[in-house]
Design an enzyme around this catalytic site. Structure first.
Site, PDB file in Angstrom:
ATOM      1  N   ASP A   1      -2.374  -2.372  10.127  1.00 37.23           N
ATOM      2  CA  ASP A   1      -2.578  -2.222   8.466  1.00 37.23           C
ATOM      3  C   ASP A   1      -2.970  -3.653   7.954  1.00 37.23           C
ATOM      4  O   ASP A   1      -3.133  -3.721   6.737  1.00 37.23           O
ATOM      5  CB  ASP A   1      -1.259  -2.273   8.132  1.00 37.23           C
ATOM      6  CG  ASP A   1      -0.903  -0.663   8.150  1.00 37.23           C
ATOM      7  OD1 ASP A   1      -1.489   0.219   8.491  1.00 37.23           O
ATOM      8  OD2 ASP A   1       0.536  -0.391   8.012  1.00 37.23           O
TER       9      ASP A   1
ATOM     10  N   LYS B   1       0.772  -1.391   0.052  1.00 39.71           N
ATOM     11  CA  LYS B   1       0.054  -0.039  -0.169  1.00 39.71           C
ATOM     12  C   LYS B   1       1.050   1.302   0.053  1.00 39.71           C
ATOM     13  O   LYS B   1       1.862   1.138   0.349  1.00 39.71           O
ATOM     14  CB  LYS B   1      -0.971  -0.001   1.062  1.00 39.71           C
ATOM     15  CG  LYS B   1      -0.393   0.054   2.627  1.00 39.71           C
ATOM     16  CD  LYS B   1       0.222   1.156   3.187  1.00 39.71           C
ATOM     17  CE  LYS B   1       1.096   1.213   4.565  1.00 39.71           C
ATOM     18  NZ  LYS B   1       1.730   2.177   4.834  1.00 39.71           N
TER      19      LYS B   1
HETATM   20  P1  ATP Z   1       4.357  -0.608   8.058  1.00 44.74           P
HETATM   21  O1  ATP Z   1       3.885   0.566   6.659  1.00 44.74           O
HETATM   22  O2  ATP Z   1       2.950  -1.315   8.318  1.00 44.74           O
HETATM   23  O3  ATP Z   1       4.772   0.063   9.380  1.00 44.74           O
HETATM   24  P2  ATP Z   1       6.532  -1.496   6.925  1.00 44.74           P
HETATM   25  O4  ATP Z   1       6.126  -1.907   5.355  1.00 44.74           O
HETATM   26  O5  ATP Z   1       7.340  -0.432   7.251  1.00 44.74           O
HETATM   27  O6  ATP Z   1       5.362  -1.828   7.743  1.00 44.74           O
HETATM   28  P3  ATP Z   1       7.354  -4.434   7.310  1.00 44.74           P
HETATM   29  O7  ATP Z   1       7.691  -4.721   5.787  1.00 44.74           O
HETATM   30  O8  ATP Z   1       5.905  -4.833   7.692  1.00 44.74           O
HETATM   31  O9  ATP Z   1       7.438  -2.660   7.348  1.00 44.74           O
HETATM   32  O10 ATP Z   1       8.318  -4.991   8.347  1.00 44.74           O
HETATM   33  C1  ATP Z   1       8.641  -4.402   9.426  1.00 44.74           C
HETATM   34  C2  ATP Z   1       9.468  -5.232  10.358  1.00 44.74           C
HETATM   35  O11 ATP Z   1       8.786  -6.441  10.784  1.00 44.74           O
HETATM   36  C3  ATP Z   1      10.775  -5.624   9.493  1.00 44.74           C
HETATM   37  O12 ATP Z   1      11.547  -5.178  10.016  1.00 44.74           O
HETATM   38  C4  ATP Z   1      10.697  -7.290  10.056  1.00 44.74           C
HETATM   39  O13 ATP Z   1      11.594  -7.372  11.008  1.00 44.74           O
HETATM   40  C5  ATP Z   1       9.290  -7.549  10.451  1.00 44.74           C
HETATM   41  N1  ATP Z   1       8.580  -8.578   9.957  1.00 44.74           N
HETATM   42  C6  ATP Z   1       7.730  -9.393  10.572  1.00 44.74           C
HETATM   43  N2  ATP Z   1       7.018 -10.110   9.471  1.00 44.74           N
HETATM   44  C7  ATP Z   1       7.175  -9.875   8.324  1.00 44.74           C
HETATM   45  C8  ATP Z   1       7.024 -10.173   7.143  1.00 44.74           C
HETATM   46  N3  ATP Z   1       6.207 -11.341   6.896  1.00 44.74           N
HETATM   47  N4  ATP Z   1       7.752  -9.417   6.038  1.00 44.74           N
HETATM   48  C9  ATP Z   1       8.631  -8.334   6.402  1.00 44.74           C
HETATM   49  N5  ATP Z   1       8.937  -7.938   7.528  1.00 44.74           N
HETATM   50  C10 ATP Z   1       8.241  -8.717   8.601  1.00 44.74           C
END
Ligand code: ATP
Length: 306
Positions: free
Chosen positions: A143, A13
């Site tokens: 989210d 997203k």
């Molecule tokens: P948001 O925008 O919801 O805050 P994000 O996109 O910044 O999320 P994610 O890719 O969801 O961040 O990952 C955040 C942290 O969560 C990563 O650094 C990782 O350690 C952990 N994590 C847990 N599960 C997952 C997954 N399935 N894929 C990626 N990261 C994950």
């Protein structure tokens, strides 16, 4: 039909708008955000595992490096929650084929959790409604419900109380990725620090954004993009300002740090602009990678069964 496994495609997203209220007494911020699901997907395979193996998890794909493969993974936690909630007497094997950047502000982990919830519902023929699936998702993270819903929606509360939004047309995005992520709690912490001593209003929906989506007007949408976390993300990662400048120089309709960053999303008018900007960003030396995507797209959806 007795299924052995399903593959669920889940979108990343961008937040077209993110309004962040003051810090609550419980340490959270009330937000109002406008999500758009975009065509950068993780494919989540959920299948019956080997007897006695419990929940097993592995990952492949262009953004799988550094994804935790233990019980801290949101996909693992989603499987654990579904097993307990529905007393499923089964071992579950999960494979994540990742394309959504990790810790990139594009809700990749939440998307994977959404995929597991929808996948387990399909695999065990639980027959849950979208609302029920989203409610379960919200127990795992704010989210996750949007990963299930997709499309365009306003998220209130912590972003998990969704209302669909009328949106016309398809929007083209160029996404500048970073080689290293930003921690969402760290970005909120920096936002609080930058706001110290200021009086912060309750979060609100951005009417200009809603109007431009209703009209299908990409130009107006570009002007209306807004993110209260952008200065905090740029403060923690000053190079993001350089990335945003490249977009302005190359005629993007608008640019925004997505969510807590560090992914920067550029809205572009057409294919030609997208190519120019992709080349400029790649040559700039200030980004880790560039990908193209369009939105809005569907939420978690089954693409195959076996
Ligand atoms: P948001 O925008 O919801 O805050 P994000 O996109 O910044 O999320 P994610 O890719 O969801 O961040 O990952 C955040 C942290 O969560 C990563 O650094 C990782 O350690 C952990 N994590 C847990 N599960 C997952 C997954 N399935 N894929 C990626 N990261 C994950």
């Amino acid at each position: 039909m007795n299924l052995n496994g399903v593959v669920i495609r889940v979108p990343g997203k961008v937040n077209l708008g993110l309004s962040v209220g003051p810090l609550d007494s419980d340490g959270y911020h009330e937000i109002v955000t406008l999500f758009q699901a975009i065509s950068l997907y993780d494919d989540v395979t959920v299948k019956i595992g080997s007897e006695g193996a419990g929940i097993t998890l592995d990952a492949s794909g262009s953004t799988s490096t550094g994804v935790p493969l233990d019980e801290t993974n949101l996909a693992y936690r989603a499987a654990d929650l579904m097993i307990r909630k529905f007393q499923l007497d089964s071992d579950i094997d999960i494979h994540l084929k990742k394309e959504i950047p990790v810790a990139g502000g594009m809700a990749g982990g939440s998307a994977d959790a959404a995929g597991v919830i929808v996948g387990i519902d399909a695999l065990f023929e639980l027959g849950l409604s979208r609302d029920e699936l989203e409610r379960i998702g919200s127990e795992l993270g704010s989210d996750v419900p949007f990963g299930i819903a997709g499309g365009t929606a306003i998220g209130r509360g912590r972003g998990d109380q969704l209302t669909p939004v009328l949106s016309q047309g398809t929007y083209q995005w160029v996404l500048a990725l970073s080689n290293s992520g930003l921690s969402t709690p760290a970005v909120y912490g920096e936002c609080d620090r930058l706001r110290e001593g200021l009086s912060i209003a309750k979060p609100s929906a951005n009417d200009a954004l809603l109007q431009s989506l209703r009209a299908g007007d990409a130009r107006e949408l570009g002007k209306a993009l807004s993110n209260d976390l952008q200065s905090a993300a740029c403060s923690l990662r000053p190079a993001l300002r350089l990335v945003l400048d490249v977009g302005n120089d190359y005629g993007a309709l608008g640019c925004i740090v997505s969510g807590s960053g560090p992914t920067v999303a550029f809205l572009v008018e057409d294919e030609e602009r997208a190519l120019d900007l992709t080349v400029a960003l790649s040559a700039s030396g200030v980004v880790g990678g560039v990908v193209r995507a369009s939105g809005p797209t569907h939420g978690a959806r089954r693409i195959s069964s076996f």
